[in-house]
Design an enzyme around this catalytic site. Structure first.
Site, PDB file in Angstrom:
ATOM      1  N   ASN A  58      -4.279   2.515  -4.502  1.00  0.00           N
ATOM      2  CA  ASN A  58      -3.333   1.329  -4.375  1.00  0.00           C
ATOM      3  C   ASN A  58      -4.218   0.152  -4.949  1.00  0.00           C
ATOM      4  OD1 ASN A  58      -1.114   2.092  -2.521  1.00  0.00           O
ATOM      5  ND2 ASN A  58      -2.659   3.086  -1.695  1.00  0.00           N
ATOM      6  N   GLY A  59      -5.392  -0.042  -4.770  1.00  0.00           N
ATOM      7  CA  GLY A  59      -6.200  -1.108  -5.412  1.00  0.00           C
ATOM      8  C   GLY A  59      -6.009  -1.233  -6.977  1.00  0.00           C
ATOM      9  N   ARG A  60      -6.282  -0.105  -7.561  1.00  0.00           N
ATOM     10  CA  ARG A  60      -6.246  -0.099  -9.085  1.00  0.00           C
ATOM     11  C   ARG A  60      -4.858  -0.127  -9.524  1.00  0.00           C
ATOM     12  NH1 ARG A  60      -9.658   5.506  -9.688  1.00  0.00           N
ATOM     13  NH2 ARG A  60      -8.650   5.570  -7.507  1.00  0.00           N
ATOM     14  N   ASP A  68      -3.410   6.966  -1.961  1.00  0.00           N
ATOM     15  CA  ASP A  68      -4.568   6.488  -2.815  1.00  0.00           C
ATOM     16  C   ASP A  68      -4.478   5.845  -4.006  1.00  0.00           C
ATOM     17  OD1 ASP A  68      -7.380   6.363  -2.666  1.00  0.00           O
ATOM     18  OD2 ASP A  68      -7.897   8.410  -3.526  1.00  0.00           O
ATOM     19  N   HIS A  74       0.725  -1.080   0.022  1.00  0.00           N
ATOM     20  CA  HIS A  74      -0.056  -0.100  -0.184  1.00  0.00           C
ATOM     21  C   HIS A  74       0.853   1.201  -0.265  1.00  0.00           C
ATOM     22  CE1 HIS A  74      -4.383  -0.075   0.122  1.00  0.00           C
ATOM     23  NE2 HIS A  74      -4.140   1.231   0.674  1.00  0.00           N
ATOM     24  N   ARG A 106      -4.217  -3.884  -9.506  1.00  0.00           N
ATOM     25  CA  ARG A 106      -4.874  -4.637 -10.520  1.00  0.00           C
ATOM     26  C   ARG A 106      -4.147  -4.362 -11.836  1.00  0.00           C
ATOM     27  NH1 ARG A 106      -8.699  -3.239  -6.759  1.00  0.00           N
ATOM     28  NH2 ARG A 106      -9.725  -1.315  -7.996  1.00  0.00           N
TER      29      ARG A 106
END
Length: 379
Positions: free
Chosen positions: A199-201, A197, A193, A204
């Site tokens: 981090n998820g995208r 902001d 992480h 992926r």
């Protein structure tokens, strides 16, 4: 130390072999299909990946609107914030796809920060973009904002952890299966992480990049982001990340359930894409035959094909697809509308066209028939 790749169980290897077989069949299928037939599908799959990944983060733009945004059509039913997030992810995804065949490619911290800037630069400086976060961060339990589902490593550990990740991406287990390595890269990055902001995208996107670099399929066919964006899969995605990753950075945990979840995603996404290509080809052939028997110009099949598969088509998209002048495109769409094959919806700037009353019903029935995805672990 990073989260470690697990040994695959016999069922995992069986599922992986099945995925490899499907992906090689898809490669052959795509190579045998005329480019004109697959061009729209490639764009649609990219739009679905972007929409799916953004949906996971709470940004709501459906895949058809996302595809319009990718085409430069800004008059869509979405908020300005959601449009901005979609277009930003488009920039990052376009770059990721372009890297699939770079000969002297290497992973680096600079590359990852550059991708992050493409994704989050419109938030800078309110939220740092293209730079590691400078503070601690945690992820809240869904629906329970006072409870931390995961506490990420302290900010001062990020440079060393990212060094280790980049080294692993470039050097570790070079003979490991690309799909397994891609899944592990996703897990490791999202658990580090490293940014404030996005981090998820980013995680992926990194997974998609590794798969695309594997070279079996064109980048547009490689992503599982649209699969992850389906609500039932998103819920399982959060559950498995929490189960495998733990409440804090704990790389000694068993990562086998994460790999099994990703193998399921790869398998079902491959099933879906295979079905979509077959359906698209059948639709094109059927519409071409219809056009021949009803005095419709062959190029107009492009507009009808898009309307059938996506549910709607814009005049500007048809114009670009067929390299027409504005006058030619207007004339063609008007003729299709007057014939009852298309029906206009909306005002001038936002206008699009849906299948009309005289659109061949058997074609619509075929493209709307749902597919039942098989769970390879339940076979």
């Amino acid at each position: 130390m990073l989260y470690r790749t697990p040994a695959l169980a016999s069922k995992d290897r069986e599922v992986l072999e099945s995925i490899d077989k499907m992906r090689h069949e898809l490669r052959h299928q795509v190579l045998q299909t005329p480019t004109k037939w697959t061009a729209g599908l490639r764009k649609t799959l990219t739009a679905e990946a972007i929409a799916g990944s953004n949906t996971i983060e709470g940004y709501k733009v459906d895949s058809v609107d996302a595809e319009d945004l990718l085409d430069g059509e800004l008059e869509v039913a979405a908020s300005e914030e959601n449009k901005a997030e979609t277009l930003a992810y488009q920039h990052a995804m376009t770059y990721v796809q372009s890297l699939h065949d770079v000969a002297d490619f290497t992973y680096s911290k600079s590359l990852l920060n550059a991708l992050h800037w493409m994704l989050q630069g419109h938030h800078h400086p309110r939220k740092l973009a293209g730079q590691w976060r400078r503070d601690g961060v945690w992820i809240n339990e869904p629906g329970r904002p006072q409870e931390a589902a995961y506490v990420a490593p302290d900010a001062d550990r990020i440079p060393a952890l990212m060094d280790e990740l980049v080294t692993w991406l470039n050097e570790s287990d070079p003979n490991g299966h690309v799909l397994v390595r891609a899944a592990m890269a996703h897990l490791i990055l999202v658990k580090i992480h490293p940014w404030a902001d996005g981090n998820g995208r980013m995680s992926r996107s990194l997974q998609t990049l590794l798969i695309a670099r594997g070279g079996v399929l064109a980048p547009e066919f490689s992503s599982i982001e649209s699969w992850l964006g389906a609500p039932v899969n998103t819920w399982e995605y959060y559950k498995i990340l929490s189960r495998v990753g733990g409440k804090e950075w704990s790389p000694d945990r068993d990562t086998a359930p994460w790999i099994r979840f990703n193998l399921l995603a790869y398998h079902q996404q491959s099933q879906s894409v295979q079905h979509r290509i077959t359906r698209s080809n059948r639709c094109w052939i059927d519409l071409t035959e219809y056009a021949e028997h009803h005095g419709i110009d062959e190029r107009q099949v492009t507009a009808l094909h898009a309307a059938a598969l996506a549910g709607r088509v814009r005049r500007a998209r048809y114009q670009r697809a067929e390299n027409l002048s504005n006058q030619q495109a207007v004339r063609d769409v008007r003729a299709l509308t007057e014939a009852g094959l298309l029906e206009a919806v909306g005002n001038t700037k936002a206008r699009y066209y849906v299948p009309g009353a005289n659109f061949p019903p058997e074609v619509l029935e075929a493209v709307r028939r749902p597919i039942r995805l098989v769970d390879p672990y339940e076979d």
